[in-house]
Design a protein around this motif. Structure first.
Motif, mmCIF file in Angstrom:
data_model
loop_
_atom_site.group_PDB
_atom_site.id
_atom_site.type_symbol
_atom_site.label_atom_id
_atom_site.label_comp_id
_atom_site.label_asym_id
_atom_site.label_seq_id
_atom_site.Cartn_x
_atom_site.Cartn_y
_atom_site.Cartn_z
ATOM 1 N N GLU A 127 10.200 -2.345 -1.767
ATOM 2 C CA GLU A 127 9.081 -1.796 -1.365
ATOM 3 C C GLU A 127 8.981 -0.483 -1.840
ATOM 4 O OE1 GLU A 127 5.495 -1.934 0.995
ATOM 5 O OE2 GLU A 127 6.722 -3.662 0.180
ATOM 6 N N GLN A 128 10.114 0.395 -2.140
ATOM 7 C CA GLN A 128 10.401 1.806 -2.675
ATOM 8 C C GLN A 128 9.857 1.650 -4.086
ATOM 9 O OE1 GLN A 128 14.186 3.560 -3.908
ATOM 10 N NE2 GLN A 128 13.619 5.012 -1.949
ATOM 11 N N LEU A 129 10.236 0.601 -4.725
ATOM 12 C CA LEU A 129 9.748 0.564 -6.178
ATOM 13 C C LEU A 129 8.177 0.475 -6.373
ATOM 14 C CD1 LEU A 129 11.164 0.192 -8.963
ATOM 15 C CD2 LEU A 129 10.808 -2.229 -8.809
ATOM 16 N N ALA A 130 7.796 -0.437 -5.476
ATOM 17 C CA ALA A 130 6.020 -0.473 -5.550
ATOM 18 C C ALA A 130 5.610 0.700 -5.032
ATOM 19 C CB ALA A 130 6.014 -1.730 -4.445
ATOM 20 N N ALA A 131 5.759 1.476 -4.140
ATOM 21 C CA ALA A 131 5.538 2.831 -3.948
ATOM 22 C C ALA A 131 5.577 3.703 -4.990
ATOM 23 C CB ALA A 131 6.093 3.430 -2.688
ATOM 24 N N LEU A 132 6.825 4.017 -5.706
ATOM 25 C CA LEU A 132 7.109 4.569 -6.557
ATOM 26 C C LEU A 132 6.259 4.362 -7.960
ATOM 27 C CD1 LEU A 132 10.819 5.031 -6.700
ATOM 28 C CD2 LEU A 132 9.190 6.804 -6.287
ATOM 29 N N SER A 133 5.598 3.019 -8.026
ATOM 30 C CA SER A 133 4.885 2.786 -8.968
ATOM 31 C C SER A 133 3.365 3.051 -8.914
ATOM 32 C CB SER A 133 5.071 1.075 -9.260
ATOM 33 O OG SER A 133 4.116 0.384 -8.418
ATOM 34 N N VAL A 134 3.062 3.138 -7.731
ATOM 35 C CA VAL A 134 1.938 3.928 -7.688
ATOM 36 C C VAL A 134 1.367 5.299 -7.984
ATOM 37 C CG1 VAL A 134 -0.084 4.114 -5.801
ATOM 38 C CG2 VAL A 134 1.092 2.129 -5.797
ATOM 39 N N HIS A 135 2.504 5.972 -7.642
ATOM 40 C CA HIS A 135 2.532 7.430 -7.728
ATOM 41 C C HIS A 135 3.364 8.021 -9.289
ATOM 42 C CE1 HIS A 135 0.957 8.290 -3.863
ATOM 43 N NE2 HIS A 135 1.454 6.950 -3.515
#
Length: 232
Positions: A127-135
């Protein structure tokens, strides 16, 4: 109800359905290029992960944006930035004698900084990786490589042909995201918002780093070279 009125209602309903379908199709047509611009290399990875199914990949990426697009990034205090820089530098220097420990520490450090800045906790890596990929779409794969190297058992790494050079490259690739995470947030009032290309990436400086505020010489020092590192 007269036959004429029934026919009129049917025609109106059909027009509404057709208009809605055309609107959805138009949104889908626009969404693809928009997602490509936003996610860059992450878009291609998503398509490859879905075996070339662009619609499935775009659904996944759209869901990421819906979950994390409004995330409010918290600011770091100058003292925090200095502390994190010092810890990263120490991990780089440690790489010379203990590459695997250095990679593990760097992975742990990025997860910690991301959590402090408001991204999901490192205990929820996916989930952290997914959020980082957005920003931070253009730098997040370095973190992915680092995390994979840090969690690969020594015997599996040998079997898979992963050596010190692979770990060094993973750590170098992850540094770009680390520098991004140390940047002041756009709303913190410092006036440092970062120089960006139109595609959202930060401009690379001639020395190979990105121009991160608070870092010496525009990038964090890399104290290890290939010949110095010892095989783990």
């Amino acid at each position: 109800m007269s036959t004429g009125l029934i026919i009129a209602l049917i025609v109106i309903a059909a027009v509404v359905v057709i208009a809605a379908a055309m609107t959805l199709r138009a949104r889908g047509t626009r969404r693809g290029p928009s997602l490509k611009r936003r996610f860059g290399p992450e878009y291609e990875r998503a398509v490859a992960r879905h075996d070339g199914d662009t619609k499935a990949a775009e659904r996944e990426l759209t869901e990421r944006v819906e979950r994390h697009g409004d995330l409010r990034v918290r600011s770091l205090e100058p003292a925090q930035r200095e502390q994190y820089e010092a810890r990263w530098t120490a991990a780089q220097e440690r790489f010379v004698d203990s590459p695997r420990d250095a990679v593990t520490e760097a992975d742990r450090l990025i997860a910690e900084v991301a959590a402090v800045r408001g991204f999901p906790d490192g205990g929820q890596y996916e989930e952290q990786l997914a959020a980082l990929s957005v920003h931070h779409a253009h730098h997040v794969d370095g973190y992915r490589r680092l995390h994979r190297a840090a969690h690969l058992r020594a015997e599996d790494a040998r079997d898979g042909g992963q050596g010190t050079e692979d770990m060094r490259e993973a750590m170098v690739a992850a540094r770009a995201l680390f520098e991004e995470l140390l940047r002041p947030a756009r709303h913190d009032g410092t006036g440092h918002t970062g120089a960006r290309h139109e595609d959202g990436r930060h401009r690379a400086e001639p020395n190979g780093g990105s121009k991160a505020s608070g870092t010496r010489g525009g990038h964090l020092p890399w104290a290890m070279n290939r010949r110095q590192a010892k095989e783990s």
